[in-house]
Design an enzyme around this catalytic site. Structure first.
Site, PDB file in Angstrom:
ATOM      1  N   CYS A   1      69.029  70.230  79.839  1.00  0.00           N
ATOM      2  CA  CYS A   1      69.512  69.783  80.996  1.00  0.00           C
ATOM      3  C   CYS A   1      68.705  69.754  82.209  1.00  0.00           C
ATOM      4  O   CYS A   1      68.645  68.845  83.105  1.00  0.00           O
ATOM      5  CB  CYS A   1      70.775  70.849  81.524  1.00  0.00           C
ATOM      6  SG  CYS A   1      70.302  72.450  81.248  1.00  0.00           S
TER       7      CYS A   1
ATOM      8  N   GLU B   1      78.286  72.688  85.555  1.00  0.00           N
ATOM      9  CA  GLU B   1      76.765  72.093  85.388  1.00  0.00           C
ATOM     10  C   GLU B   1      76.888  70.718  84.737  1.00  0.00           C
ATOM     11  O   GLU B   1      77.122  70.810  83.596  1.00  0.00           O
ATOM     12  CB  GLU B   1      76.002  73.229  84.682  1.00  0.00           C
ATOM     13  CG  GLU B   1      74.415  72.499  84.752  1.00  0.00           C
ATOM     14  CD  GLU B   1      73.684  73.146  83.852  1.00  0.00           C
ATOM     15  OE1 GLU B   1      73.497  74.401  83.407  1.00  0.00           O
ATOM     16  OE2 GLU B   1      73.029  72.450  83.063  1.00  0.00           O
TER      17      GLU B   1
ATOM     18  N   SER C   1      78.908  67.144  80.180  1.00  0.00           N
ATOM     19  CA  SER C   1      78.530  65.939  80.651  1.00  0.00           C
ATOM     20  C   SER C   1      79.259  65.687  82.236  1.00  0.00           C
ATOM     21  O   SER C   1      79.986  66.381  82.574  1.00  0.00           O
ATOM     22  CB  SER C   1      79.056  64.940  80.056  1.00  0.00           C
ATOM     23  OG  SER C   1      80.516  64.802  79.752  1.00  0.00           O
TER      24      SER C   1
END
Lengths: 523, 523
Positions: free
Chosen positions: A285, A248, A225
């Site tokens: 994602c 990421e 997150s």
């Protein structure tokens, strides 16, 4: 004072919310210190490239051999289902073998040799550069990929390929799978004649923070997150000796559908979008989270198909209750904004599941700062926001307000896709600064493990310019060293004039192709 | 309330400490905002590679044409002397032309093409990757290189080569030289048909802080002190959207002289060391600041020569009074530590100059934490510390306590230099983790502008793994973008199958050599 009892780590069934078994205990600061020191102590064991490649291949073989157990454990902890997990394991072992090939080939060493040259300004001494491993790497596993972005995943594989020992901080959603996988990695290390300390596993939130602060940790890889990733990024940057943090974090993955594309294939686009945004319960994602679609009849056709398709999607389990609750709260808050409609209402499914849905809003609402900015933030799960534009200026206005993304997608008509000076080309130029991967007439979910892949983009997509998927992911764990005027007897074999290892190198401006790189035949 | 009067920027004569002329005023926050916005607005003007290369070459030509004025201005502000500055200008224009060649060749685009391949796991779509410029780059100029690491220096040249507009924050020690240089760059831009806003200059400490925080600044390059660099690094990391900060901060540049080397050529080593540590009044970031030399007779011979040579060195001007005072205070504090001797006492020269010198200390004093740790910190100016070791364990103990360095140097005997399994090889393995450039039987001052160069090392040498000198310095200002399933009509020409621009590319695992890269002839 008695020592505190270490916190237990439980495997939990996300389909029921019930604990399954105690798997481990959280690592204490002393244990983190010992773990990192033992990893640091064995770093030179990874110096042998042949052995490293054998290790990665053995890891792939052993994971394939344990496929039944691994998939069963992962499904019990993540509810991702055997189908998806079988694919994820195949991707994971492919990735391990790819990095073994990359180690063998040696192009990643980025070797540059300049012989001494007195004619340069200032004169050049003999200089020979190659890349060396940074040292111990901390890897933070992801919730949504218990294999491919966790213990045996891309960060671990690329760091080991680079020659760096790895300490993985397990994701709390799949501790049993993590233990099974690290066991396979340990057996692989043994098979390749390497000490087990080259890859280790720790559990616990605090352990993760200790890890990124440890003086012997030299870099970190993270998938998760924005909030968690930013906290660890900040800790990495605040160290007395800051380290690279390749995180990421989050991505909206915008999609632009032109009017002409909608005219040509509104239904097909609606169907593709429904498939991509609900794939794997929207837990990717790269899920498309914002779609700019035309207002009017052609956009209505798209929404009609989307409505139909998304309505058919069965409720699914999100990875844990915290994520489920965040999804339910997130979609409720978004749906409550003025002018936002929910043609298919996303939200709670059963007690442990969520239902897919989508929201629709006039694009003009997103063109300037206001409460609708919430719609420009990622909402993890099977939901997307369709912003209906009435003119082209609204597209540009909304795009100009987006943060960085992993992907950006264009849906174009046949004519637009074939015109180098048309609207498609214009939009491509607008999307390129927004993302690491730009797609035309495709969907962003599904990330190929390929040399040309770029899985990373402007912040908050990633905290660095690197990719976490594909061959160049190895670059994150290396730094260049140049040897100046160093006698041949002392140089690593990689830098000897005769190129005894047959590596691809750049020598005095010319490429020496390696063993697997031949000059192409005439085009 | 009246607007505050902007602070004046004065050019000062370091030989007298007297102001020469007012050159400019410090930029206000509003001016920084305007400057960055105007740089951002012209970024696409730099997209044309041919024009960029022409711009860099025109800049080199115009600086060469103005050599007389530039060197005179720089000498008046820095007292570095016409000889050194003539060399620095040649290096600077060479660097600009080198980056023009790099732009022309296009290998820096790092192009990778994978055609669609359904046999992969998961299947590959068509993926084509190249590198794109990040956007506006902030460059912080150095005090000690008014040309090569300042307005027209390596950071500026590499960022412009990458296609990024540049805003340089001038160093306060040479504002007039900075204005002269930016004027040459503006004329070069005009000659190449580019707007002047592609490179701009601002003055002022606060302006520098504003710059690194500006939302449209995408990366920064810095050369300077640990303190200043760390403050800016922290500001870059603390932004809502953090940006890469490539800072070169400080380096001790250790040298290890083996006993056998001292036996063979103590005098030659002493002479070389004296030359390197006093070169340019010790104002190089690669000045050897710590020398591990043997105790006993052979080390004494080295010190005798060093004493003789350093005694002969004339007092010189440091770049400004702040640096001069820091040097005088720094050497006094170091010389006052227990067991520290000063065979040639470093310190104040005349009212505006400093004298070279060196300190000597038993290596055992540096082997464990204590007040002597001060000797392991860089002291900017013509001083070095010779640590005399009595056994090999002391060498390793001291080296294990060093922070990261730009360089590390070995002085070996002929036998050690020729033995791949001897003491020289062992020491090389110990030094490699400490630095970005490792030298054998050379001296670290003098940094070749070459493809194989690495001017960067573990923190605090640099804040990233990149180099700030040499061809690969361009990598700092680029990020990869992958185009997926993108129709040929919309792809940039660099990624077309036919390779119309003749670029070096990796296509389906094979190298396509570019125009200047041919396969080597048989060895």
């Amino acid at each position: 004072m008695a020592a505190p009892v270490p916190a237990s780590v439980w495997s939990v069934d996300p389909r029921t919310g019930k604990p399954r078994e105690q798997v481990a205990v959280e690592a204490t600061p002393e244990e983190i210190d010992q773990t990192v020191r033992s990893a640091h102590a064995v770093r030179t064991a990874l110096a042998d490239r042949t052995r490293r490649a054998a290790f990665l291949r053995a890891a792939a073989d052993l994971l394939d051999e344990s496929a039944g157990h691994v998939i069963e454990a992962a499904d019990a902890e993540t509810a991702l289902g055997p189908g998806r997990l079988t694919g994820e394991l195949a991707r994971t072992t492919y990735q391990l073998r790819s990095f073994a090939d990359i180690v063998d080939e040696g192009a990643y060493l980025d070797i540059v040799i300049n012989h001494a040259d007195a004619a340069q300004t200032p004169p050049w001494p003999d200089l020979r550069r190659l890349k060396v491993p940074l040292g111990v790497v901390a890897v933070y596993a992801a919730s949504n990929f218990p294999l491919a972005f966790s213990v045996p995943g891309g960060d671990t594989a690329s760091a080991l390929a680079a020659g760096c020992p790895v300490v993985v901080k397990a994701h709390p959603d799949h501790p049993a799978t993590s233990e099974l996988c690290v066991d396979a990695l340990h057996r692989a290390a043994e098979r390749a004649g390497l000490p087990g300390e080259v890859v280790q596993l720790v559990h616990g939130f605090d352990a993760g923070v200790e890890l990124v602060r440890h003086p012997l940790v030299t870099a970190a890889g993270f998938t998760g997150s924005v909030r968690g990733g930013r906290a660890l990024f900040d800790a990495a940057a605040a160290r007395p000796h800051p380290i690279p943090f390749h995180g990421e974090l989050g991505s909206l993955n915008p999609v632009v559908v032109t009017e002409a594309a909608a005219v040509e294939r509104a239904e097909q686009i609606g169907e593709g979008l429904a498939g991509s945004m609900t794939l794997g319960v929207g837990q990717f994602c790269t899920k498309p989270g914002l779609v700019l679609a035309p207002a009017g009849a052609n956009g209505d056709r798209l929404l009609k198909t989307l409505t139909h398709e998304v309505s058919e999607v069965e409720a699914g389990v999100l990875l844990d209750h915290r994520m489920r609750d965040a999804y339910v709260a997130g979609v409720r808050e978004r749906a409550g904004l003025p002018d936002v409609e929910a043609p298919v209402t996303p939200g709670a499914g059963g007690a442990h599941t969520v239902g897919a849905g989508f929201l629709s809003v006039p694009a003009a609402r997103l063109a300037a700062e206001g409460p609708h900015d919430l719609l420009l933030e990622e909402c993890f799960g099977p939901v997307t926001v369709v912003a209906r534009y009435t003119d082209e200026a609204e597209i540009t206005a909304v795009l100009s307000r987006l943060p960085g993304n992993l992907t950006a997608t264009l849906q174009l008509s046949t004519a637009e896709a074939g015109d180098p000076a048309g609207r498609g080309a214009e939009l491509l130029a607008v999307l390129t600064p927004l993302a690491g991967r730009v797609l035309v007439n495709g969907w962003p979910t599904g990330v190929a493990v390929a040399p040309a892949q770029q899985h990373g983009g402007p912040y908050p997509a990633t905290t660095s310019t690197s990719t976490s998927v594909g061959s160049t992911a190895i670059e994150r764990w290396l730094r260049p060293v140049a040897y100046q005027s160093t006698p041949a007897a002392l140089l690593p074999a990689e830098l000897h004039d005769a190129n005894p290892l047959g590596l691809p190198r750049r020598v005095d401006g010319r490429m020496e192709p390696g063993p697997t790189e031949q000059a192409p035949t005439a085009p």
